[in-house]
Design an enzyme around this catalytic site. Structure first.
Site, PDB file in Angstrom:
ATOM      1  N   GLY A   1       0.685  -1.274  -0.040  1.00  0.00           N
ATOM      2  CA  GLY A   1      -0.013   0.033  -0.054  1.00  0.00           C
ATOM      3  C   GLY A   1       0.829   1.362  -0.018  1.00  0.00           C
TER       4      GLY A   1
ATOM      5  N   VAL B   1       1.644   1.861  -6.910  1.00  0.00           N
ATOM      6  CA  VAL B   1       0.193   1.719  -7.356  1.00  0.00           C
ATOM      7  C   VAL B   1      -0.426   1.947  -6.073  1.00  0.00           C
ATOM      8  CG1 VAL B   1      -1.335   0.037  -8.242  1.00  0.00           C
ATOM      9  CG2 VAL B   1       0.775   0.273  -8.935  1.00  0.00           C
TER      10      VAL B   1
ATOM     11  N   TYR C   1      11.394 -12.699 -12.213  1.00  0.00           N
ATOM     12  CA  TYR C   1      10.113 -12.041 -12.217  1.00  0.00           C
ATOM     13  C   TYR C   1       8.845 -12.545 -12.900  1.00  0.00           C
ATOM     14  CZ  TYR C   1       7.041  -7.892 -12.184  1.00  0.00           C
ATOM     15  OH  TYR C   1       6.011  -6.820 -12.052  1.00  0.00           O
TER      16      TYR C   1
ATOM     17  N   LYS D   1       5.576 -14.163 -11.367  1.00  0.00           N
ATOM     18  CA  LYS D   1       3.909 -13.616 -11.610  1.00  0.00           C
ATOM     19  C   LYS D   1       3.196 -14.480 -12.154  1.00  0.00           C
ATOM     20  CE  LYS D   1       4.560  -9.344 -10.062  1.00  0.00           C
ATOM     21  NZ  LYS D   1       3.301  -8.827  -9.013  1.00  0.00           N
TER      22      LYS D   1
ATOM     23  N   LYS E   1      17.030  11.593 -14.061  1.00  0.00           N
ATOM     24  CA  LYS E   1      18.249  12.258 -14.793  1.00  0.00           C
ATOM     25  C   LYS E   1      18.112  13.312 -15.534  1.00  0.00           C
ATOM     26  CE  LYS E   1      18.893   7.879 -17.127  1.00  0.00           C
ATOM     27  NZ  LYS E   1      19.467   6.904 -17.844  1.00  0.00           N
TER      28      LYS E   1
ATOM     29  N   ARG F   1       6.683   1.195 -26.035  1.00  0.00           N
ATOM     30  CA  ARG F   1       5.899   0.810 -24.477  1.00  0.00           C
ATOM     31  C   ARG F   1       4.708   1.402 -24.515  1.00  0.00           C
ATOM     32  NH1 ARG F   1       9.488  -2.426 -24.575  1.00  0.00           N
ATOM     33  NH2 ARG F   1      11.381  -2.619 -22.933  1.00  0.00           N
TER      34      ARG F   1
HETATM   35  P1  NAP Z   1       6.726  -0.375  -5.545  1.00  0.00           P
HETATM   36  O1  NAP Z   1       6.228   1.167  -5.853  1.00  0.00           O
HETATM   37  O2  NAP Z   1       7.868  -0.867  -5.609  1.00  0.00           O
HETATM   38  O3  NAP Z   1       5.899  -0.600  -4.325  1.00  0.00           O
HETATM   39  C1  NAP Z   1       6.171  -2.083  -3.821  1.00  0.00           C
HETATM   40  C2  NAP Z   1       5.472  -2.237  -2.445  1.00  0.00           C
HETATM   41  O4  NAP Z   1       5.437  -3.621  -2.040  1.00  0.00           O
HETATM   42  C3  NAP Z   1       5.659  -1.443  -1.362  1.00  0.00           C
HETATM   43  O5  NAP Z   1       4.512  -0.968  -0.603  1.00  0.00           O
HETATM   44  C4  NAP Z   1       6.417  -2.177  -0.583  1.00  0.00           C
HETATM   45  O6  NAP Z   1       6.595  -1.985   0.979  1.00  0.00           O
HETATM   46  C5  NAP Z   1       6.036  -3.468  -0.732  1.00  0.00           C
HETATM   47  N1  NAP Z   1       6.646  -4.710  -0.381  1.00  0.00           N
HETATM   48  C6  NAP Z   1       7.926  -5.102  -1.184  1.00  0.00           C
HETATM   49  N2  NAP Z   1       8.369  -6.061  -0.497  1.00  0.00           N
HETATM   50  C7  NAP Z   1       7.462  -6.471   0.606  1.00  0.00           C
HETATM   51  C8  NAP Z   1       7.658  -7.656   1.624  1.00  0.00           C
HETATM   52  N3  NAP Z   1       8.624  -8.580   1.468  1.00  0.00           N
HETATM   53  N4  NAP Z   1       6.761  -7.664   2.493  1.00  0.00           N
HETATM   54  C9  NAP Z   1       5.643  -6.506   2.449  1.00  0.00           C
HETATM   55  N5  NAP Z   1       5.556  -5.729   1.505  1.00  0.00           N
HETATM   56  C10 NAP Z   1       6.482  -5.546   0.600  1.00  0.00           C
HETATM   57  O7  NAP Z   1       5.985  -1.117  -6.531  1.00  0.00           O
HETATM   58  P2  NAP Z   1       4.510  -0.700  -7.710  1.00  0.00           P
HETATM   59  O8  NAP Z   1       5.117  -0.217  -8.961  1.00  0.00           O
HETATM   60  O9  NAP Z   1       3.589  -0.058  -6.850  1.00  0.00           O
HETATM   61  O10 NAP Z   1       4.089  -2.408  -7.954  1.00  0.00           O
HETATM   62  C11 NAP Z   1       2.827  -2.871  -7.404  1.00  0.00           C
HETATM   63  C12 NAP Z   1       2.491  -4.055  -8.001  1.00  0.00           C
HETATM   64  O11 NAP Z   1       2.196  -3.676  -9.402  1.00  0.00           O
HETATM   65  C13 NAP Z   1       3.422  -5.143  -8.077  1.00  0.00           C
HETATM   66  O12 NAP Z   1       2.873  -6.482  -7.875  1.00  0.00           O
HETATM   67  C14 NAP Z   1       4.030  -5.157  -9.438  1.00  0.00           C
HETATM   68  O13 NAP Z   1       4.591  -6.266  -9.813  1.00  0.00           O
HETATM   69  C15 NAP Z   1       2.650  -4.702 -10.213  1.00  0.00           C
HETATM   70  N6  NAP Z   1       3.152  -3.982 -11.531  1.00  0.00           N
HETATM   71  C16 NAP Z   1       4.079  -2.764 -11.438  1.00  0.00           C
HETATM   72  C17 NAP Z   1       4.419  -2.142 -12.620  1.00  0.00           C
HETATM   73  C18 NAP Z   1       5.339  -0.911 -12.714  1.00  0.00           C
HETATM   74  O14 NAP Z   1       5.432  -0.391 -13.892  1.00  0.00           O
HETATM   75  N7  NAP Z   1       5.578  -0.343 -11.791  1.00  0.00           N
HETATM   76  C19 NAP Z   1       3.867  -2.776 -14.095  1.00  0.00           C
HETATM   77  C20 NAP Z   1       3.022  -3.949 -13.828  1.00  0.00           C
HETATM   78  C21 NAP Z   1       2.594  -4.392 -12.920  1.00  0.00           C
HETATM   79  P3  NAP Z   1       7.499  -0.614   1.509  1.00  0.00           P
HETATM   80  O15 NAP Z   1       7.107   0.504   0.877  1.00  0.00           O
HETATM   81  O16 NAP Z   1       7.549  -0.906   2.738  1.00  0.00           O
HETATM   82  O17 NAP Z   1       9.073  -0.982   0.681  1.00  0.00           O
HETATM   83  P1  GDP Z   2      10.516  -2.663 -19.225  1.00  0.00           P
HETATM   84  O1  GDP Z   2       9.311  -2.034 -19.706  1.00  0.00           O
HETATM   85  O2  GDP Z   2       9.931  -3.919 -18.148  1.00  0.00           O
HETATM   86  O3  GDP Z   2      11.452  -3.200 -20.236  1.00  0.00           O
HETATM   87  O4  GDP Z   2      11.228  -1.893 -18.295  1.00  0.00           O
HETATM   88  P2  GDP Z   2      11.746  -0.434 -18.201  1.00  0.00           P
HETATM   89  O5  GDP Z   2      10.734   0.387 -17.472  1.00  0.00           O
HETATM   90  O6  GDP Z   2      13.146  -0.486 -17.292  1.00  0.00           O
HETATM   91  O7  GDP Z   2      12.014   0.014 -19.681  1.00  0.00           O
HETATM   92  C1  GDP Z   2      13.223  -0.332 -20.278  1.00  0.00           C
HETATM   93  C2  GDP Z   2      13.250   0.292 -21.614  1.00  0.00           C
HETATM   94  O8  GDP Z   2      13.747   1.794 -21.427  1.00  0.00           O
HETATM   95  C3  GDP Z   2      14.574  -0.250 -22.155  1.00  0.00           C
HETATM   96  O9  GDP Z   2      14.337  -0.020 -23.708  1.00  0.00           O
HETATM   97  C4  GDP Z   2      15.649   0.604 -21.857  1.00  0.00           C
HETATM   98  O10 GDP Z   2      16.916   0.968 -22.950  1.00  0.00           O
HETATM   99  C5  GDP Z   2      15.231   2.065 -21.884  1.00  0.00           C
HETATM  100  N1  GDP Z   2      15.553   3.146 -20.867  1.00  0.00           N
HETATM  101  C6  GDP Z   2      16.221   4.222 -21.380  1.00  0.00           C
HETATM  102  N2  GDP Z   2      16.682   4.855 -20.405  1.00  0.00           N
HETATM  103  C7  GDP Z   2      16.468   4.189 -19.270  1.00  0.00           C
HETATM  104  C8  GDP Z   2      16.638   4.409 -17.973  1.00  0.00           C
HETATM  105  O11 GDP Z   2      17.288   5.469 -17.199  1.00  0.00           O
HETATM  106  N3  GDP Z   2      16.047   3.458 -17.047  1.00  0.00           N
HETATM  107  C9  GDP Z   2      15.517   2.415 -17.622  1.00  0.00           C
HETATM  108  N4  GDP Z   2      15.136   1.581 -16.484  1.00  0.00           N
HETATM  109  N5  GDP Z   2      15.216   2.093 -18.703  1.00  0.00           N
HETATM  110  C10 GDP Z   2      15.906   3.113 -19.616  1.00  0.00           C
END
Ligand code: NAP
Ligand code: GDP
Length: 325
Positions: free
Chosen positions: A18, A22, A147, A151, A198, A219
């Site tokens: 939480g 997200v 990962y 998942k 950056k 993307r």
């Molecule tokens: P995030 O910002 O990295 O947040 C991760 C959350 O999980 C934080 O609240 C963290 O708690 C908690 N957490 C991590 N390890 C834990 C553990 N061992 N025990 C309890 N809590 C734990 O991630 P997010 O981007 O919001 O992602 C949320 C969900 O969306 C995930 O399931 C992810 O796989 C999925 N998702 C994300 C993306 C993306 O682009 N970000 C894309 C597709 C799917 P703390 O704050 O205490 O560390």
């Molecule tokens: P993905 O969408 O799961 O592949 O993960 P990312 O969000 O890390 O995106 C990766 C893509 O962004 C790749 O094509 C990288 O080469 C490009 N990229 C360009 N600049 C950056 C950067 O500063 N950080 C990350 N994570 N990716 C970058």
């Protein structure tokens, strides 16, 4: 309107993860946009409340809050470059977290769990657009196999809990998410928060913005607040066990170069933009179909990408001292 088929009482919703990108967006929609309903209890957990890789801590936090519904977000999450370095940890942490959360939800009688998959777990070699039926059709991209396989097992478990116990556990499949409270760490985070951080530094130092890779990969990005609104709909209305892709349309896919240009515009960055082609590109594209979502919600309006990027850049600048980086 019925809250959830078979459930008419007030919900007690536990949101794992939480405090993440997200989770914070869902909290905002619940508390500030009227997403919550009278009588409902919402609890947003961090890893400090319970380490969900630990079965006893997971059990204790469920017994404390006695949820009727769970939004399961907690996960080890990272961008391409962290995934490439830490496949084993991504696999093990996420397998433990997911098994603990789903099994404890089952044992404590939770009515519904909505977990989170990702479009980056789909097969690398595939036809486009990707849809919900294709999750298990071949190996994922080699950069994030730990990962991805962890998942994918959520989907296996959801189907098995339904088959053996009649549990209605489901999952959503978002594309690359961004927004306030993202992880802006340059080495570990996703592309948009990494580039925003950056660009912010490059602007201060008068140095070039380094975009990693060729800039040609494509993307679909989803703003965390749009995802949060859709999450609430899934929690209240979506009744399938099979997962649903939550994505902008195929026509809204952008190249990394275009995404970088959008950040440059939002920050008013005047310096040079360079592409470091010694760095990996990752999967070229993962174009996903949102046809299933559109069948349910034909009128849902996504925030325009440039507006969402601008809001995220503004949030990062305003919260620079406390942002995760
Ligand atoms: P995030 O910002 O990295 O947040 C991760 C959350 O999980 C934080 O609240 C963290 O708690 C908690 N957490 C991590 N390890 C834990 C553990 N061992 N025990 C309890 N809590 C734990 O991630 P997010 O981007 O919001 O992602 C949320 C969900 O969306 C995930 O399931 C992810 O796989 C999925 N998702 C994300 C993306 C993306 O682009 N970000 C894309 C597709 C799917 P703390 O704050 O205490 O560390
Ligand atoms: P993905 O969408 O799961 O592949 O993960 P990312 O969000 O890390 O995106 C990766 C893509 O962004 C790749 O094509 C990288 O080469 C490009 N990229 C360009 N600049 C950056 C950067 O500063 N950080 C990350 N994570 N990716 C970058």
């Amino acid at each position: 309107m019925e809250l959830q088929k078979g459930w008419t009482g007030p919900m007690r919703v536990l949101v794992t993860g939480g405090t993440g990108l997200v989770g914070r967006a869902i909290e905002r929609v619940v508390r500030e946009e009227g997403g919550g309903r009278e009588g409902e209890q919402w609890t947003f957990l961090s890893s400090k409340d319970a380490d969900l890789t630990n079965a006893a801590e997971t059990r204790a936090v469920f017994e404390k809050h006695r949820p009727t519904h769970v939004i399961h977000l907690a996960a080890m999450v990272g961008g391409l470059f962290r995934n490439m370095r830490e496949n084993l940890d991504f696999w093990r942490n996420n397998i433990h977290i997911n098994d603990n959360v789903l099994q404890t939800a089952h044992e404590t009688g939770v009515v519904k769990v909505v977990s989170c998959l990702s479009t980056c777990i789909f097969p690398d070699k595939t036809t486009y657009p990707i849809d919900e039926t294709m999750i298990h059709n071949g190996p994922p991209h080699n950069s994030n196999f730990g990962y991805s396989y962890a998942k994918r097992m959520i989907d296996v478990q959801n189907r098995a809990y339904f088959q053996q116990h009649g549990r209605r556990f489901t999952a959503v499949i978002p594309t690359n998410v961004f927004g306030p409270y993202d992880n802006f760490n340059i080495e570990d985070g996703h592309v948009l928060p990494g580039l925003i951080h950056k660009a912010y530094i490059a602007q201060k130092e008068g140095s070039p913005l380094q975009v990693w890779g060729s800039g040609t990969p494509r993307r679909q990005f989803i703003y965390s607040l749009d995802l949060a609104r859709l999450f609430l709909w899934v929690l209240r209305e979506y009744d399938e066990i099979d997962p649903i892709i939550l994505s902008v349309g195929e026509e809204d896919e952008v190249s990394i170069k275009e995404a970088a240009e959008c950040i440059v515009d939002a920050l008013g960055f005047k310096g040079q933009v360079v592409f470091d082609t010694s760095k990996a590109d990752g999967q070229f594209k993962k174009t996903a179909s949102n046809a299933k979502l559109r069948r349910y919600l034909p009128k849902f309006v996504f925030t325009p990408f440039s507006q969402a990027v601008k809001e995220t850049c503004d949030w990062f600048a305003a919260n620079y001292d406390t942002a995760r980086k």
